[in-house]
Scaffold this motif. Structure first.
Motif, PDB file in Angstrom:
ATOM      1  N   VAL A  99       0.872  -1.328  -0.426  1.00 27.30           N
ATOM      2  CA  VAL A  99      -0.245  -0.249  -0.321  1.00 27.30           C
ATOM      3  C   VAL A  99       1.175   1.370   0.008  1.00 27.30           C
ATOM      4  O   VAL A  99       1.725   1.217   0.755  1.00 27.30           O
ATOM      5  CB  VAL A  99      -0.839   0.074   1.229  1.00 27.30           C
ATOM      6  CG1 VAL A  99      -1.501   0.858   1.091  1.00 27.30           C
ATOM      7  CG2 VAL A  99      -1.612  -1.407   1.337  1.00 27.30           C
ATOM      8  N   PHE A 100       0.647   1.966  -1.051  1.00 37.55           N
ATOM      9  CA  PHE A 100       1.291   3.129  -1.198  1.00 37.55           C
ATOM     10  C   PHE A 100       0.701   4.605  -1.777  1.00 37.55           C
ATOM     11  O   PHE A 100      -0.145   4.125  -2.216  1.00 37.55           O
ATOM     12  CB  PHE A 100       2.745   3.364  -1.879  1.00 37.55           C
ATOM     13  CG  PHE A 100       2.917   2.827  -3.674  1.00 37.55           C
ATOM     14  CD1 PHE A 100       3.549   3.961  -4.192  1.00 37.55           C
ATOM     15  CD2 PHE A 100       1.464   1.945  -4.002  1.00 37.55           C
ATOM     16  CE1 PHE A 100       3.053   4.000  -5.415  1.00 37.55           C
ATOM     17  CE2 PHE A 100       1.428   2.493  -5.321  1.00 37.55           C
ATOM     18  CZ  PHE A 100       2.303   2.968  -5.965  1.00 37.55           C
ATOM     19  N   SER A 101       1.209   5.468  -1.454  1.00 35.34           N
ATOM     20  CA  SER A 101       0.974   7.002  -1.482  1.00 35.34           C
ATOM     21  C   SER A 101       0.568   7.199  -3.550  1.00 35.34           C
ATOM     22  O   SER A 101       1.666   6.612  -3.837  1.00 35.34           O
ATOM     23  CB  SER A 101       0.597   7.920  -0.583  1.00 35.34           C
ATOM     24  OG  SER A 101       1.959   8.813  -1.156  1.00 35.34           O
ATOM     25  N   ALA A 102      -0.442   7.795  -3.628  1.00 36.92           N
ATOM     26  CA  ALA A 102      -0.553   8.589  -5.022  1.00 36.92           C
ATOM     27  C   ALA A 102       0.516   9.135  -5.664  1.00 36.92           C
ATOM     28  O   ALA A 102       0.995   9.914  -7.005  1.00 36.92           O
ATOM     29  CB  ALA A 102      -1.447   8.621  -5.920  1.00 36.92           C
ATOM     30  N   ILE A 103       1.295   9.961  -4.103  1.00 36.88           N
ATOM     31  CA  ILE A 103       2.152  11.049  -5.489  1.00 36.88           C
ATOM     32  C   ILE A 103       3.435  10.795  -5.173  1.00 36.88           C
ATOM     33  O   ILE A 103       4.692  11.114  -4.768  1.00 36.88           O
ATOM     34  CB  ILE A 103       1.693  11.605  -3.629  1.00 36.88           C
ATOM     35  CG1 ILE A 103       1.632  11.796  -2.867  1.00 36.88           C
ATOM     36  CG2 ILE A 103       0.166  13.248  -4.853  1.00 36.88           C
ATOM     37  CD1 ILE A 103       1.521  13.133  -1.869  1.00 36.88           C
ATOM     38  N   GLU A 104       4.193   9.403  -4.898  1.00 34.00           N
ATOM     39  CA  GLU A 104       5.419   8.885  -4.456  1.00 34.00           C
ATOM     40  C   GLU A 104       6.182   9.128  -4.923  1.00 34.00           C
ATOM     41  O   GLU A 104       6.029   9.547  -6.310  1.00 34.00           O
ATOM     42  CB  GLU A 104       5.362   7.349  -3.638  1.00 34.00           C
ATOM     43  CG  GLU A 104       4.738   7.039  -2.283  1.00 34.00           C
ATOM     44  CD  GLU A 104       5.013   7.728  -1.190  1.00 34.00           C
ATOM     45  OE1 GLU A 104       6.577   7.425  -1.320  1.00 34.00           O
ATOM     46  OE2 GLU A 104       4.341   7.903  -0.469  1.00 34.00           O
ATOM     47  N   HIS A 105       8.064   9.897  -4.779  1.00 44.29           N
ATOM     48  CA  HIS A 105       9.099  10.309  -6.118  1.00 44.29           C
ATOM     49  C   HIS A 105       9.256   9.274  -6.746  1.00 44.29           C
ATOM     50  O   HIS A 105       8.688   7.917  -5.987  1.00 44.29           O
ATOM     51  CB  HIS A 105      10.069   9.940  -5.122  1.00 44.29           C
ATOM     52  CG  HIS A 105      11.121  10.708  -6.277  1.00 44.29           C
ATOM     53  ND1 HIS A 105      12.178  10.099  -6.221  1.00 44.29           N
ATOM     54  CD2 HIS A 105      11.936  12.377  -6.152  1.00 44.29           C
ATOM     55  CE1 HIS A 105      12.680  10.525  -7.075  1.00 44.29           C
ATOM     56  NE2 HIS A 105      12.632  12.289  -7.163  1.00 44.29           N
TER      57      HIS A 105
END
Length: 397
Positions: A99-105
């Motif tokens: 699960v990770f955010s849509a704005i990750e580097h």
């Protein structure tokens, strides 16, 4: 054009080394010794490494044993997400969701996508709002749908393009009851907002030197001792046997010096940068009234050194090159994707259309930024803006 005549407003990509870091690095470069060697020179190099480790740990609220040195943020992010996935999925094949955010580097986004394509991971993306802050309800729904299937959660501490600070405490609070490890990429946040790894409840966190005034080529994954990570590199077993490779004492000493300076000066520097940021934004709005300031308006919800603006009717890449021709260096987003003709995935995730995303610039300030540099950017903005709009009209006709 000489460097002194240029205005460098891209500190979020990399910032100049502070004098203290240069001094520490040069001093150690004149010495010989592998920190793994047992003789006197090796022990001296090891002492430099361990004293640096202790200083970094103290400044970020961690234990020295939790600081694992890497070559930078990209390696640390890869070690965190791949190491966690392989370890947890190996223990229980049902744990295959990341699960990770849509704005990750891209240093985090790309390894997650790779794990999905090549390692049978199920990638779950957490949506963000218009200001670039993750939607906790969306994350909660992902967790509660099947917590036992989640290998790890990763959410950056602050976004590198928009400057929006994420609710890390609340992310950890959602994960903790289910025993789900949480990692955060704090590369952009460290040195600009308060960072206390121990108090955060995170299991792992990424920082890097060159965003703090240290050298390129060294960073760290801060990870609790209990966290099981499968190594990316196998070799001499350095760094808790999760990151093999000869340690670079000069780089590490400079890293520690930069962290020390950044943390000690954080409050006064943040206030100074906020003042410069306000000067820039007020000036832009006076010269280009239809320019849109993006990201959170609340000071506590954004980084003090990043200003992200949209210039309707302009091409961001054209503005970047026109600014550069006038000696002003800015960015259209992450430096790792500069030159690629596609809109920022961060802006698209925030709900911007492709035209707006392609009309945006990031101005990021740092410890060398002066009022004169801000004024230089503002002085050339009218011409840059008009020429960029004219170029867009020509292409559209």
């Amino acid at each position: 054009m000489t460097d002194s005549a240029r205005a460098y407003l891209d500190h979020a990509a990399t910032t100049p080394m502070v004098p203290e870091a240069i001094e520490a690095m040069v001093e150690q470069m004149g010495r010989t010794g592998n920190p793994s060697s047992l003789h006197g020179s090796g022990r001296a190099a090891r002492r430099v490494v361990e004293e640096s480790r202790e200083l970094i740990a103290e400044r970020i609220g961690a234990r020295p044993s939790e600081v694992v040195f890497t070559s930078g943020g990209t390696e640390a992010n890869n070690l965190a997400i791949k190491g966690l996935f392989w370890s947890r999925h190996g223990q229980d094949p049902a744990r295959r969701r990341l699960v990770f955010s849509a704005i990750e580097h891209h240093a985090l986004l790309d390894p997650v996508v790779w794990l999905g394509k090549q390692q049978d991971a199920e990638v779950v993306t957490t949506a963000v709002d218009r200001h670039g802050v993750i939607r906790l309800d969306d994350l909660r729904a992902s967790v509660e749908a099947d917590p036992l299937s989640i290998a790890a959660i990763t959410t950056m501490w602050a976004n590198n393009e928009m400057g929006s600070v994420q609710p890390i405490d609340e992310v950890v609070a959602l994960a903790r009851p289910h025993g789900i490890p949480v990692h955060s990429d704090a590369v952009q946040a460290a040195g600009h907002v308060p960072i206390d790894f121990g108090a955060s409840g995170l299991d792992a966190m990424t920082i890097t030197a060159h965003k703090l005034g240290g050298p390129v080529g060294v960073g760290a994954l801060v990870a609790v001792r209990e966290l099981e990570l499968m190594p990316l590199l196998h070799g001499g077993g350095q760094e808790r046997d999760v990151r093999s490779g000869t340690l670079g004492a000069p780089l590490i000493a400079a890293f520690a010096a930069a962290v020390d300076v950044a943390v000690r000066r954080r409050e006064t520097e943040a206030a100074r940068l906020e003042t410069l940021r306000a000067r820039l934004i007020d000036g832009v709005k006076a010269l280009v009234p239809d320019a849109v300031v993006n990201g959170p308006s609340d000071l506590a919800a954004r980084l003090p050194h990043i200003a992200h603006l949209t210039f309707p009717g302009c091409d961001g890449d054209a503005m970047l090159m026109l600014f550069d021709a006038h000696g002003v260096e800015v960015s259209t987003g992450s430096a790792c994707t500069a030159g690629v003709p596609q809109p920022s995935h961060v802006l698209l995730a925030m709900g911007y259309d492709e035209e707006s995303a392609g009309s945006s610039l990031r101005f990021s300030l740092g410890h060398t930024t002066t009022e004169a540099e801000i004024d230089r950017a503002l002085a050339v903005l009218p011409e840059v803006h008009e020429r960029a709009r004219a170029a867009r009209r020509v292409r559209s006709s």
